[in-house]
Design an enzyme around this catalytic site. Structure first.
Site, PDB file in Angstrom:
ATOM      1  N   ASN A  10      19.168   9.605 101.552  1.00  0.00           N
ATOM      2  CA  ASN A  10      17.655   9.084 101.757  1.00  0.00           C
ATOM      3  C   ASN A  10      17.018  10.391 101.303  1.00  0.00           C
ATOM      4  O   ASN A  10      17.049  11.300 102.540  1.00  0.00           O
ATOM      5  CB  ASN A  10      17.555   8.880 103.150  1.00  0.00           C
ATOM      6  CG  ASN A  10      15.985   8.261 103.221  1.00  0.00           C
ATOM      7  OD1 ASN A  10      15.345   8.159 102.296  1.00  0.00           O
ATOM      8  ND2 ASN A  10      15.552   8.026 104.532  1.00  0.00           N
ATOM      9  N   TRP A  11      16.274  10.459 100.427  1.00  0.00           N
ATOM     10  CA  TRP A  11      15.579  11.940  99.951  1.00  0.00           C
ATOM     11  C   TRP A  11      14.136  11.833 100.597  1.00  0.00           C
ATOM     12  O   TRP A  11      13.474  12.882 100.374  1.00  0.00           O
ATOM     13  CB  TRP A  11      15.422  12.145  98.444  1.00  0.00           C
ATOM     14  CG  TRP A  11      16.798  12.744  97.973  1.00  0.00           C
ATOM     15  CD1 TRP A  11      17.923  12.662  98.432  1.00  0.00           C
ATOM     16  CD2 TRP A  11      16.931  13.387  96.501  1.00  0.00           C
ATOM     17  NE1 TRP A  11      18.741  13.406  97.501  1.00  0.00           N
ATOM     18  CE2 TRP A  11      18.282  13.935  96.552  1.00  0.00           C
ATOM     19  CE3 TRP A  11      16.178  13.713  95.492  1.00  0.00           C
ATOM     20  CZ2 TRP A  11      18.691  14.617  95.324  1.00  0.00           C
ATOM     21  CZ3 TRP A  11      16.519  14.543  94.566  1.00  0.00           C
ATOM     22  CH2 TRP A  11      17.713  14.821  94.389  1.00  0.00           C
ATOM     23  N   LYS A  12      13.824  10.804 101.126  1.00  0.00           N
ATOM     24  CA  LYS A  12      12.329  10.580 101.700  1.00  0.00           C
ATOM     25  C   LYS A  12      11.502  11.209 100.658  1.00  0.00           C
ATOM     26  O   LYS A  12      11.571  11.091  99.504  1.00  0.00           O
ATOM     27  CB  LYS A  12      12.313  11.291 103.115  1.00  0.00           C
ATOM     28  CG  LYS A  12      13.549  10.970 103.912  1.00  0.00           C
ATOM     29  CD  LYS A  12      13.246  11.552 105.365  1.00  0.00           C
ATOM     30  CE  LYS A  12      14.518  11.236 106.218  1.00  0.00           C
ATOM     31  NZ  LYS A  12      14.304  11.289 107.521  1.00  0.00           N
ATOM     32  N   HIS A  99      13.012   1.489 108.030  1.00  0.00           N
ATOM     33  CA  HIS A  99      13.038   2.733 108.518  1.00  0.00           C
ATOM     34  C   HIS A  99      12.264   3.239 109.581  1.00  0.00           C
ATOM     35  O   HIS A  99      11.074   2.921 109.387  1.00  0.00           O
ATOM     36  CB  HIS A  99      13.236   4.095 107.268  1.00  0.00           C
ATOM     37  CG  HIS A  99      13.591   5.200 107.507  1.00  0.00           C
ATOM     38  ND1 HIS A  99      12.853   6.102 108.408  1.00  0.00           N
ATOM     39  CD2 HIS A  99      14.765   5.815 107.337  1.00  0.00           C
ATOM     40  CE1 HIS A  99      13.626   7.155 108.729  1.00  0.00           C
ATOM     41  NE2 HIS A  99      14.706   6.992 108.006  1.00  0.00           N
ATOM     42  N   GLU A 101      10.488   5.800 110.173  1.00  0.00           N
ATOM     43  CA  GLU A 101       9.301   6.398 109.768  1.00  0.00           C
ATOM     44  C   GLU A 101       8.156   5.394 109.176  1.00  0.00           C
ATOM     45  O   GLU A 101       7.195   5.712 109.410  1.00  0.00           O
ATOM     46  CB  GLU A 101       9.718   7.283 108.594  1.00  0.00           C
ATOM     47  CG  GLU A 101      10.391   8.510 109.269  1.00  0.00           C
ATOM     48  CD  GLU A 101      11.110   9.568 108.382  1.00  0.00           C
ATOM     49  OE1 GLU A 101      11.304   9.381 107.300  1.00  0.00           O
ATOM     50  OE2 GLU A 101      11.982  10.330 108.899  1.00  0.00           O
ATOM     51  N   GLU A 169      20.109   4.147 113.265  1.00  0.00           N
ATOM     52  CA  GLU A 169      19.578   5.594 113.325  1.00  0.00           C
ATOM     53  C   GLU A 169      18.760   5.625 114.485  1.00  0.00           C
ATOM     54  O   GLU A 169      17.574   5.297 114.779  1.00  0.00           O
ATOM     55  CB  GLU A 169      18.635   5.520 112.197  1.00  0.00           C
ATOM     56  CG  GLU A 169      19.042   5.677 110.683  1.00  0.00           C
ATOM     57  CD  GLU A 169      18.649   6.143 109.914  1.00  0.00           C
ATOM     58  OE1 GLU A 169      19.256   7.330 109.194  1.00  0.00           O
ATOM     59  OE2 GLU A 169      17.514   5.806 109.618  1.00  0.00           O
ATOM     60  N   GLY A 175      16.598  14.169 112.072  1.00  0.00           N
ATOM     61  CA  GLY A 175      15.949  15.469 111.859  1.00  0.00           C
ATOM     62  C   GLY A 175      16.046  16.268 112.810  1.00  0.00           C
ATOM     63  O   GLY A 175      15.377  17.619 112.919  1.00  0.00           O
ATOM     64  N   SER A 211      20.815  13.232 111.429  1.00  0.00           N
ATOM     65  CA  SER A 211      21.262  14.652 111.686  1.00  0.00           C
ATOM     66  C   SER A 211      22.720  14.848 110.921  1.00  0.00           C
ATOM     67  O   SER A 211      23.243  15.553 111.500  1.00  0.00           O
ATOM     68  CB  SER A 211      21.114  15.185 112.860  1.00  0.00           C
ATOM     69  OG  SER A 211      19.604  15.196 112.920  1.00  0.00           O
ATOM     70  N   GLY A 232      19.844  12.020 105.606  1.00  0.00           N
ATOM     71  CA  GLY A 232      18.454  12.477 104.967  1.00  0.00           C
ATOM     72  C   GLY A 232      18.379  14.044 104.610  1.00  0.00           C
ATOM     73  O   GLY A 232      19.079  14.300 103.218  1.00  0.00           O
ATOM     74  N   GLY A 233      18.181  15.000 105.425  1.00  0.00           N
ATOM     75  CA  GLY A 233      18.100  16.321 105.137  1.00  0.00           C
ATOM     76  C   GLY A 233      19.366  16.933 104.414  1.00  0.00           C
ATOM     77  O   GLY A 233      19.301  17.734 103.499  1.00  0.00           O
TER      78      GLY A 233
HETATM   79  C1  PEP Z   1      16.877   9.311 108.015  1.00  0.00           C
HETATM   80  O1  PEP Z   1      15.990   9.413 108.146  1.00  0.00           O
HETATM   81  O2  PEP Z   1      17.244   8.369 107.357  1.00  0.00           O
HETATM   82  C2  PEP Z   1      18.084  10.418 108.212  1.00  0.00           C
HETATM   83  C3  PEP Z   1      19.245   9.914 108.479  1.00  0.00           C
HETATM   84  O3  PEP Z   1      17.583  11.533 108.338  1.00  0.00           O
HETATM   85  P1  PEP Z   1      18.389  13.197 108.918  1.00  0.00           P
HETATM   86  O4  PEP Z   1      19.623  13.024 108.313  1.00  0.00           O
HETATM   87  O5  PEP Z   1      17.435  14.205 108.157  1.00  0.00           O
HETATM   88  O6  PEP Z   1      18.342  13.056 110.159  1.00  0.00           O
END
Ligand code: PEP
Length: 250
Positions: A10-12, A99, A101, A169, A175, A211, A232-233
């Site tokens: 997920n590149w956001k 999601h 967010e 999640e 994050g 994370s 994500g990150g």
């Molecule tokens: C996400 O927001 O879908 C996610 C998994 O982010 P991160 O891996 O950066 O915590």
């Protein structure tokens, strides 16, 4: 039983044209390891989807979107919006729905339910995100919250459920670098899986997100009911993403 493992990036709101090189490297790696029981999907910002479609072998890498507008399934006078039909046109196979967010910006369960309906109508596969916040987690309400999120939006019939993957999640993990303990996660996934079998008579693939990194991926190998990850990150750089896959299997 789901043997297929999902590694969903997920590149956001990240990524410029030059960053598509990272996907090329992942694609080359996947060609080398020749895994069949494996789904690798990049959920990119809208701006990169068209280019990615023309650049990558979509047999190895699936394309996914992170959102779409609920105003109309096809088109209409909605400035700045993208429809599900447009995503289909870009050869997206997956779309993230629900999601945290977006929930934080006002996306309700009713909107999420409508989005699920639209995505199913257009034959897109859904990654449905659910999860509790820190306060709810501390109050031992995680399962109750997630169960309710699922109950309010999931369709009942098997044909539709087959196109849905659930990503658990915990919001407090996204994050932050903090991940749930193994015992908690195992128990949580067992409970969700039991609930889905009991109330929906179907076993839906369950992913973990929050994370995930090459440093902690080994900890997830023993979570029995976990069929993969939403990342994500750590999905932004090919090295980190490839290391996650390598370490998961070795
Ligand atoms: C996400 O927001 O879908 C996610 C998994 O982010 P991160 O891996 O950066 O915590």
């Amino acid at each position: 039983m789901h043997s297929k493992k999902h590694f969903i990036a997920n590149w956001k709101m990240n990524g410029l044209i030059k960053d598509l090189n990272h996907i090329s490297r992942v694609s080359d790696y996947l060609k080398k390891i020749k895994k069949n029981d494996f789904n690798c999907t990049f959920c990119l910002p809208y701006t990169l989807l068209g280019l990615a479609k023309s650049r990558f072998d979509l047999k190895k890498i699936n394309l996914g979107a992170q959102n779409f507008s609920v105003q109309d399934i096809n088109s209409g006078p909605y400035t700045g919006s993208i429809s599900i039909n447009m995503l289909k046109d870009l050869k997206c196979k997956y779309v993230i729905i629900g999601h945290s967010e977006l929930r934080a910006k006002g996306e309700t369960n009713l909107i999420i339910k409508t989005k699920i309906k639209y995505a199913l109508e257009k034959n897109l596969k859904i990654i449905l995100c659910v999860g509790e916040n820190l306060m709810q987690y501390k109050a031992n309400k995680s399962f109750q919250i997630v169960k309710n999120q699922l109950k309010l939006v999931l369709p009942k019939n098997k044909k539709d459920l087959r196109n849905i993957t659930i990503a658990y999640e915990p919001i407090w993990s996204i994050g932050t670098g903090i991940i749930p303990q193994n015992k908690y996660l195992n128990n949580f996934f067992n409970k969700i899986s039991y609930y889905l079998k009991k109330d929906f008579k179907f076993s839906i693939s369950l992913l973990y997100g929050g994370s995930v990194s090459s440093k902690n991926i080994k900890q997830f190998v023993n979570i029995n009911k976990c069929n993969g990850f939403l990342i994500g990150g750590a999905s932004l750089k090919s090295k980190n993403f490839i290391d996650i896959i390598k370490k998961y299997y070795n």
